[in-house]
Design a protein around this motif. Sequence first.
Motif, PDB file in Angstrom:
ATOM      1  N   LYS A 126       0.869  -1.182   0.000  1.00 27.37           N
ATOM      2  CA  LYS A 126       0.000   0.000   0.000  1.00 27.37           C
ATOM      3  C   LYS A 126       0.903   1.227   0.000  1.00 27.37           C
ATOM      4  N   PRO A 127       0.393   2.381  -0.417  1.00 28.09           N
ATOM      5  CA  PRO A 127       1.262   3.555  -0.410  1.00 28.09           C
ATOM      6  C   PRO A 127       1.617   3.921   1.029  1.00 28.09           C
ATOM      7  N   PRO A 128       2.787   4.509   1.253  1.00 28.25           N
ATOM      8  CA  PRO A 128       3.186   4.866   2.624  1.00 28.25           C
ATOM      9  C   PRO A 128       2.262   5.914   3.238  1.00 28.25           C
ATOM     10  N   LEU A 129       1.569   6.674   2.396  1.00 31.83           N
ATOM     11  CA  LEU A 129       0.609   7.684   2.866  1.00 31.83           C
ATOM     12  C   LEU A 129      -0.708   7.445   2.140  1.00 31.83           C
ATOM     13  N   PRO A 130      -1.835   7.704   2.805  1.00 33.88           N
ATOM     14  CA  PRO A 130      -3.110   7.388   2.151  1.00 33.88           C
ATOM     15  C   PRO A 130      -3.307   8.155   0.851  1.00 33.88           C
ATOM     16  N   PHE A 131      -3.919   7.468  -0.101  1.00 38.63           N
ATOM     17  CA  PHE A 131      -4.196   8.104  -1.393  1.00 38.63           C
ATOM     18  C   PHE A 131      -5.487   7.516  -1.938  1.00 38.63           C
ATOM     19  N   MET A 132      -6.452   8.384  -2.231  1.00 38.03           N
ATOM     20  CA  MET A 132      -7.742   7.892  -2.705  1.00 38.03           C
ATOM     21  C   MET A 132      -7.603   7.262  -4.091  1.00 38.03           C
ATOM     22  N   GLY A 133      -8.083   6.049  -4.243  1.00 34.94           N
ATOM     23  CA  GLY A 133      -8.063   5.406  -5.559  1.00 34.94           C
ATOM     24  C   GLY A 133      -6.817   4.585  -5.805  1.00 34.94           C
ATOM     25  N   ILE A 138      -4.511  -0.787  -4.227  1.00 31.58           N
ATOM     26  CA  ILE A 138      -4.095  -1.784  -3.237  1.00 31.58           C
ATOM     27  C   ILE A 138      -4.734  -3.140  -3.515  1.00 31.58           C
ATOM     28  N   ALA A 139      -6.034  -3.118  -3.782  1.00 37.35           N
ATOM     29  CA  ALA A 139      -6.776  -4.371  -3.907  1.00 37.35           C
ATOM     30  C   ALA A 139      -6.496  -5.089  -5.229  1.00 37.35           C
ATOM     31  N   MET A 140      -5.797  -4.442  -6.142  1.00 33.77           N
ATOM     32  CA  MET A 140      -5.610  -5.047  -7.475  1.00 33.77           C
ATOM     33  C   MET A 140      -4.198  -5.607  -7.684  1.00 33.77           C
ATOM     34  N   LEU A 141      -3.316  -5.466  -6.685  1.00 31.28           N
ATOM     35  CA  LEU A 141      -1.905  -5.782  -6.942  1.00 31.28           C
ATOM     36  C   LEU A 141      -1.683  -7.228  -7.386  1.00 31.28           C
TER      37      LEU A 141
END
Length: 279
Positions: free
Chosen positions: A5-12, A15-18
């Motif tokens: 996941k990105p180290p900081l939140p990012f909308m969109g 994560i779920a598609m990796l």
Amino acid sequence: MFHFKPPLPFMGSKIAMLKRVKEALHSMAFTQAIRKDTIFYDVFGGSGLLSHYIKQLYPQNEVIWNDFDNFKERLDNIEKTENLRFRLHNLCKDYSTKIKLPQEIIDKIKQILEQEQYLDLTTLSSYLCFAGNYAITKEQLFNNIKYHRIPAKPLNAKGYLRGVMRVSKDFKQLLEEIPQEEKDKQQAFLILDPPYLQTQKGNYRDFYTLKDFCLLVENIFKPYLFFSSKNSDILPFIDFYKKYNPVFEDYKIDKASLKIGGEDYMICSSTQTGLFDSL
Ligand SMILES: C[S@@+](CC[C@H](N)C(=O)[O-])C[C@H]1O[C@@H](n2cnc3c(N)ncnc32)[C@H](O)[C@@H]1O
């Protein structure tokens, strides 16, 4: 080191598609759509998660992250944000995440934030506001501090995006600047995760319009991974549009159900085995 996941939140962020991305790329590599000289262009790079992940999977290949939102600035300031996370976590940890914080604590949070020169509004919104409520000004953040969801785990960006090349431009310019030779040789591999049409655009830097979408589909070339959603009516559109741009013929599709309802699609260009045997 992989970040999932990105180290900081990012909308969109994807994560779920990796896992699906990995599988799709591996099967494309098998059919030689990915070669030693393939250059990945993460055209709508957002948090850079896909760029990072692809660089980990294919370390020998060049990966270009288009950081249109200047996520780099947030990464560059991660130590300041981590410092705040630590202080806010200590202040709030004894209060339930389910009920409104007492006003005196909200006031203390504001005092702490007031002293800071740099505030990562997206990260702080994810800590202090209702889920999905991202402030784009300090005032909005201050008016919306109600609950807390401050993670106990420190922020960590170690090795994130190492080896990835960063650019920051409008997607139309980026697509135009890709050398014709790379396009002709199918050396340039497009990763396309644009804002979805007919869905919330949140705190992205600019609006992405129907016109942008049309310009994108007009200029797509193979090979590509193209993300979209059921809400955007992408499949009926592609079925109609393939007669205008043949890159949409024989595409493959991977569908993922979302937790919040709806469906995400990952559309993969078709490939021809043996096409690059002579290279
Ligand atoms: C769905 S997000 C991409 C998320 C990314 N794949 C990730 O995992 O973090 C779409 C991104 O496209 C960006 N964007 C919007 N308009 C753009 C434009 N005209 N040119 C380039 N990027 C744009 C948005 O700001 C946002 O970062």
